[in-house]
Write a protein that holds these residues in place. Structure first.
Motif, PDB file in Angstrom:
ATOM      1  N   SER A 184      29.493 -67.356  -5.684  1.00  8.46           N
ATOM      2  CA  SER A 184      28.645 -66.492  -6.059  1.00  8.46           C
ATOM      3  C   SER A 184      29.397 -65.325  -7.021  1.00  8.46           C
ATOM      4  CB  SER A 184      28.265 -65.348  -4.659  1.00  8.46           C
ATOM      5  OG  SER A 184      29.400 -64.899  -4.118  1.00  8.46           O
ATOM      6  N   LYS A 190      19.838 -66.215  -5.008  1.00  5.12           N
ATOM      7  CA  LYS A 190      19.138 -65.738  -4.029  1.00  5.12           C
ATOM      8  C   LYS A 190      18.084 -67.110  -3.500  1.00  5.12           C
ATOM      9  CE  LYS A 190      18.632 -61.646  -6.852  1.00  5.12           C
ATOM     10  NZ  LYS A 190      17.823 -61.008  -7.772  1.00  5.12           N
ATOM     11  N   THR A 197      16.885 -70.468  -2.064  1.00  9.79           N
ATOM     12  CA  THR A 197      17.072 -71.310  -0.226  1.00  9.79           C
ATOM     13  C   THR A 197      18.402 -72.049  -0.425  1.00  9.79           C
ATOM     14  OG1 THR A 197      15.294 -72.764  -0.741  1.00  9.79           O
ATOM     15  CG2 THR A 197      14.479 -70.619   0.408  1.00  9.79           C
ATOM     16  N   TYR A 248      20.894 -72.173  -2.041  1.00  8.54           N
ATOM     17  CA  TYR A 248      22.403 -71.278  -1.652  1.00  8.54           C
ATOM     18  C   TYR A 248      22.428 -70.505  -0.424  1.00  8.54           C
ATOM     19  CZ  TYR A 248      26.240 -68.268  -2.422  1.00  8.54           C
ATOM     20  OH  TYR A 248      27.404 -67.647  -2.239  1.00  8.54           O
ATOM     21  N   GLN A 249      21.355 -69.939   0.032  1.00  8.87           N
ATOM     22  CA  GLN A 249      21.234 -69.283   1.293  1.00  8.87           C
ATOM     23  C   GLN A 249      21.459 -70.262   2.469  1.00  8.87           C
ATOM     24  OE1 GLN A 249      21.469 -66.030   1.442  1.00  8.87           O
ATOM     25  NE2 GLN A 249      21.300 -65.928  -0.926  1.00  8.87           N
ATOM     26  N   GLU A 250      20.765 -71.266   2.404  1.00 10.93           N
ATOM     27  CA  GLU A 250      20.976 -72.284   3.433  1.00 10.93           C
ATOM     28  C   GLU A 250      22.337 -72.809   3.424  1.00 10.93           C
ATOM     29  OE1 GLU A 250      18.113 -75.539   2.907  1.00 10.93           O
ATOM     30  OE2 GLU A 250      16.489 -74.013   3.478  1.00 10.93           O
ATOM     31  N   ALA A 254      24.183 -69.947   5.326  1.00  7.22           N
ATOM     32  CA  ALA A 254      24.008 -69.920   6.697  1.00  7.22           C
ATOM     33  C   ALA A 254      24.496 -71.137   7.386  1.00  7.22           C
ATOM     34  CB  ALA A 254      22.367 -70.038   6.700  1.00  7.22           C
TER      35      ALA A 254
END
Length: 180
Positions: A52, A162, A164, A166-168, A171
């Motif tokens: 990031s 931003k 999903t 990357y976010q997954e 997470a």
């Protein structure tokens, strides 16, 4: 490749280009599912945070590159990273006698009008690149590659962070930390 398809109606060319892109996206998603699912356990939070902070680091990290490719595939713009990587590979072409054919192949796949995986380049950059192919060197795609890198860094990369995909990944690490 471009010259042999010129006689086809534009709609056939457009359809063939669309099918190739969709099929490529399907294969990339399968590759991501098979490749990253086994590797995410080894990814550290530090790796993901560096992704990031630096587009360069993301591309230099094998799993980061895989995740970014999957993201671009989901947006039907995987040709950008494919072109960038083809240029990177081209720079290490040996022997030099293979440069001409390899350069022509990259040009026909990514740059010429109606190329099957045409990248978004302005007319001037296409002209410069075409002229460079008259006597191919290791730098003949430098301008085009730089434009695509900048496009990905300024446009696709912020959306990836931003996304999903990357976010997954972030997470997953949080879930592993609480269960580990």
């Amino acid at each position: 490749m471009c010259r042999s398809l010129e006689h086809l109606p534009l709609t056939c060319l457009e359809r063939a280009k669309e099918l190739k892109a969709r099929f490529g996206s399907f294969l990339m998603k399968q590759e991501l599912n098979m490749g990253l699912s086994h590797k995410t356990d080894k990814l550290t939070l530090e790796d993901r945070e560096k992704w990031s902070q630096s587009f360069h680091y993301l591309l230099a990290h094998k799993e980061g590159l895989c995740a970014f490719r999957a993201f671009l595939s989901s947006e039907y713009s995987e040709e950008n990273i494919a072109f960038y990587l083809a240029c990177e590979d081209y720079k290490s072409t040996k022997p030099c006698s293979k440069m001409c054919s390899k350069a022509r192949k990259i040009y026909e796949e990514f740059i010429c009008t109606d190329a099957p995986r045409e990248v978004n380049l302005d007319h001037e950059t296409k002209t410069i690149t075409s002229k460079n192919l008259e006597n191919p060197t290791f730098t003949c795609f430098k301008v085009a590659q730089s434009k695509i890198y900048t496009l990905m860094e300024k446009d696709c990369y912020p959306r990836f962070l931003k996304s999903t995909v990357y976010q997954e990944l972030v997470a997953q690490h949080a879930g592993q930390a609480t269960h580990g």
